[in-house]
Design an enzyme around this catalytic site. Structure first.
Site, PDB file in Angstrom:
ATOM      1  CB  SER A 181      47.675  19.586  38.726  1.00  0.00           C
ATOM      2  OG  SER A 181      46.634  18.908  39.384  1.00  0.00           O
ATOM      3  CG  HIS A 233      47.848  19.256  34.233  1.00  0.00           C
ATOM      4  ND1 HIS A 233      46.981  18.228  33.917  1.00  0.00           N
ATOM      5  CD2 HIS A 233      47.480  19.675  35.476  1.00  0.00           C
ATOM      6  CE1 HIS A 233      46.140  18.025  34.915  1.00  0.00           C
ATOM      7  NE2 HIS A 233      46.413  18.909  35.862  1.00  0.00           N
TER       8      HIS A 233
END
Length: 295
Positions: A181, A233
Site C-alpha cells: 500500500s 499510506h
C-alpha cells in the site's frame, strides 16, 4: 535584338519555389510496461509461497483451517485469527514483515523492503494488485521502468519508515505491518505532483485534478478502517509526491528539441521547462536533502 527571350508559364512552372522549412514536434516516447506486471507476479507468487510456508493443518486442527478439503496445505487460517483469508502472523513475521523490535532491536533493516511484497490475505493482495495494474501500467508507459521502479521502491520505503514510527507507539505489542500500500500510495502522490508540475500540457486541467483528488481521498479514507495501517499510506503518499517533482518532470507544451529543427529554420523555440517547474524541482531536492541530513 534587345527582345526578352520568350518563356511560357509552363516552362516557369518546372522549377517551383522551394517550400519553407518545416519540422514536426517529437512525440513522447511510449515505453513497454514490463516492470509493473513483474511486480504483480512477484507479489502474487510471494502470497502463494507464504501460504505454502504457513501450512495451517500442521499447526492447527484440520477442521478449523478454512477450505482445507479443497486447498489442503494452502488452506487459510481461521476467520477469528485472520479475517482477510491469509496466513498467520507467525508466517508473515518469518518471511519479513515489518516489526519494530526486529528492525530496531535486531538490526533487520531489510524488512523495510520485504514487507512490501507480503500481504495479509487474499482480499488484501487482490485489492493492492488491481490498484497496481490500474495506476502503475499507465505511469510506466509514460515515464519508463527506471523512474517508476525507483519511485515504487522509495515510496514503499517511506511508507515503511512512517509505519515503523507508528508501530513504536502501538498499544498492542508485537504488531506487524505488511503490504504494498505504501508504494501504491506513492504512485498516487507522484501522479498528483506530475499533474501540478506538467500543468501546461493538460487540456482538461480542472477535471483531471478533481478526479485525481477524489481517488486519493477515497483511498486515504479506506485507511481509517480497522486493522489498516494508514501511516504507511501517508508515508508512501508523501514520498511519492515529493519524488514526482524530481522524476516525472516533462518538457512544457510546444517545446521542440534542437535536433528536430531543420537547418535554416530560425524560429524562436520555447525553453524546455517552465520557471515554476525548476522552482518545484529545487524546492523538493532541498527538502529531501534537509530531511536526509536531519535523519
Amino acid at each position: 535584338m534587345g527582345k526578352k527571350p520568350f518563356s511560357s508559364d509552363i516552362e516557369a512552372a518546372r522549377y517551383p519555389p522551394p517550400p519553407p522549412p518545416s519540422f514536426y514536434m517529437q512525440q513522447p516516447r511510449q515505453w513497454f510496461s514490463w516492470l509493473v506486471p513483474l511486480i504483480f507476479i512477484a507479489n502474487v507468487a510471494m502470497f502463494v509461497y507464504s501460504m505454502y510456508v504457513n501450512d495451517c493443518p500442521s499447526y492447527l486442527n484440520e477442521e478449523v483451517c478454512l477450505f482445507y478439503e479443497y486447498l489442503g496445505r494452502f488452506s487459510f487460517q481461521p476467520i477469528n485469527e485472520n479475517p482477510l483469508l491469509g496466513p498467520s502472523v507467525r508466517t508473515l513475521r518469518l518471511l519479513g514483515a515489518l516489526e519494530k523490535d526486529l528492525v530496531v532491536g535486531e538490526d533487520e533493516a531489510w524488512r523495510f523492503f520485504t514487507c512490501m511484497f507480503l500481504h495479509a490475505g487474499v482480499i488484501h493482495v487482490l485489492a493492492n494488485m488491481f490498484s497496481l495494474l490500474f495506476i502503475g501500467v499507465r505511469l510506466e508507459n509514460e515515464f519508463g521502468f527506471h523512474k517508476i521502479g525507483i519511485l515504487y521502491l522509495l515510496s514503499g520505503f517511506g511508507g515503511s519508515l512512517l509505519s515503523l514510527m507508528h508501530l513504536r507507539d502501538a498499544i498492542v505489542p508485537n504488531t506487524i505491518s505488511v503490504g504494498a500500500s505504501g508504494a501504491l500510495f506513492g504512485l498516487l502522490g507522484a501522479m498528483l505532483s506530475e499533474l501540478l508540475t506538467n500543468w501546461t500540457i493538460y487540456l482538461n486541467k480542472c477535471a483531471a485534478l478533481t478526479s485525481l483528488l477524489f481517488i486519493i481521498g477515497l483511498n486515504l479514507a479506506v485507511g481509517f478502517l480497522p486493522h489498516v495501517d494508514n501511516s504507511a499510506h501517508i508515508g508512501g503518499f508523501l514520498s511519492g509526491f515529493f519524488l514526482g517533482f524530481i522524476l516525472l518532470i516533462r518538457p512544457q507544451f510546444g517545446y521542440v528539441n534542437k535536433k528536430y529543427v531543420p537547418p535554416g529554420y530560425d524560429a524562436k523555440r520555447k525553453p524546455k521547462h517552465k520557471v515554476y517547474q525548476y522552482v518545484f524541482l529545487i524546492l523538493r531536492v532541498t527538502e529531501m536533502c534537509d530531511s536526509a541530513s536531519t535523519a
